[in-house]
Design an enzyme around this catalytic site. Sequence first.
Site, PDB file in Angstrom:
ATOM      1  N   CYS A  47       0.685  -1.199   0.065  1.00 53.80           N
ATOM      2  CA  CYS A  47       0.038  -0.075   0.098  1.00 53.80           C
ATOM      3  C   CYS A  47       0.978   1.361  -0.049  1.00 53.80           C
ATOM      4  O   CYS A  47       1.436   1.566   1.021  1.00 53.80           O
ATOM      5  CB  CYS A  47      -1.040  -0.043   1.307  1.00 53.80           C
ATOM      6  N   CYS A  68       0.163   3.881   2.701  1.00 57.58           N
ATOM      7  CA  CYS A  68       0.501   3.304   3.796  1.00 57.58           C
ATOM      8  C   CYS A  68       1.855   3.813   4.351  1.00 57.58           C
ATOM      9  O   CYS A  68       2.371   3.885   5.119  1.00 57.58           O
ATOM     10  CB  CYS A  68       0.075   1.842   3.997  1.00 57.58           C
TER      11      CYS A  68
END
Length: 105
Positions: free
Chosen positions: A29, A32
């Site tokens: 991600c 993230c």
Amino acid sequence: MAVLETTDSTFVADTATGVTLTDFWAVWCGPCRMQSPVVEALDAEMSGKVTFNKMDVDANPATPQEFGIMSIPTLLVKKDGEVVDTIVGYHSKEQLTTLLDQYID
């Protein structure tokens, strides 16, 4: 102090007391990876006031499912074991500081 890794089996105990922020993330991600250094910087600044955890959603699917987490990063804020806030997507250090300050006694 460092951001602690939490798992499906330790999450309840890790977030049972005080103010906690759990960063739900995954290695693949991109947002993230942007959020992680912000959480680490907050941990350094707010240590003793807030406990910071992170949970890999791929390795620990039960807890994200329990809380209905569909997108990451999701930051779950708990106070004394009760969810008080959930925010989805990247947030700046300033935004998170403002959010957390309202839950610190």
